[in-house]
Design a protein around this motif. Sequence first.
Motif, short mmCIF file in Angstrom:
data_model
loop_
_atom_site.label_atom_id
_atom_site.label_comp_id
_atom_site.label_asym_id
_atom_site.label_seq_id
_atom_site.Cartn_x
_atom_site.Cartn_y
_atom_site.Cartn_z
N ILE A 57 26.74 70.53 114.96
CA ILE A 57 26.30 69.35 115.72
C ILE A 57 26.19 68.08 114.88
O ILE A 57 26.00 67.00 115.43
CB ILE A 57 24.97 69.60 116.46
N LYS A 85 25.11 62.64 114.89
CA LYS A 85 25.53 63.88 115.55
C LYS A 85 26.90 63.72 116.17
O LYS A 85 27.40 62.61 116.33
CB LYS A 85 24.48 64.27 116.60
N THR A 86 27.50 64.83 116.53
CA THR A 86 28.85 64.80 117.11
C THR A 86 28.88 64.07 118.45
O THR A 86 29.93 63.57 118.84
CB THR A 86 29.41 66.23 117.29
N ASP A 87 27.74 63.97 119.13
CA ASP A 87 27.69 63.22 120.39
C ASP A 87 27.48 61.72 120.17
O ASP A 87 27.37 60.96 121.13
CB ASP A 87 26.61 63.78 121.32
N SER A 89 24.87 60.22 118.79
CA SER A 89 23.47 59.83 118.62
C SER A 89 23.07 59.95 117.15
O SER A 89 23.72 60.65 116.36
CB SER A 89 22.55 60.69 119.50
#
Length: 130
Positions: A57, A85-87, A89
Amino acid sequence: MTRTGIEAALNDLLFNRDLTLDEAADRHFTPDYRQRTDGEWADRAEFLDHIAHLRGIVADGKVEVHDELYDGTKYADRHTCHITKTDGSTVTMEVYVFADLTPDGRFRRIEETTLMLQGTDADRDLGSAR
């Protein structure tokens, strides 16, 4: 003795994808390694399971060491982890560490307390070793 430190250890564990998790862990942590984070104990296997989860992540980041002290086989530091993070954020945590090193310079035990500076309640598991 070549001593490890938290910056080198976390860089290898989380950000250096040229090393396998086992290679990174063996470089910085003993086989009998234990860690207590915010009151929760983890053995080496539990710790590595958590790091494997984080590798999935965490996209990027850096470790900023503010204070670091070596005294024989004792180690202490205060550092901030800046994580993307990978998203997309971001999470920022300040961490206070007390540790024991072995004569070969690797961590045998770490006890740490984390302080969330930026992130959500769900991000608190980034600091937990369980």
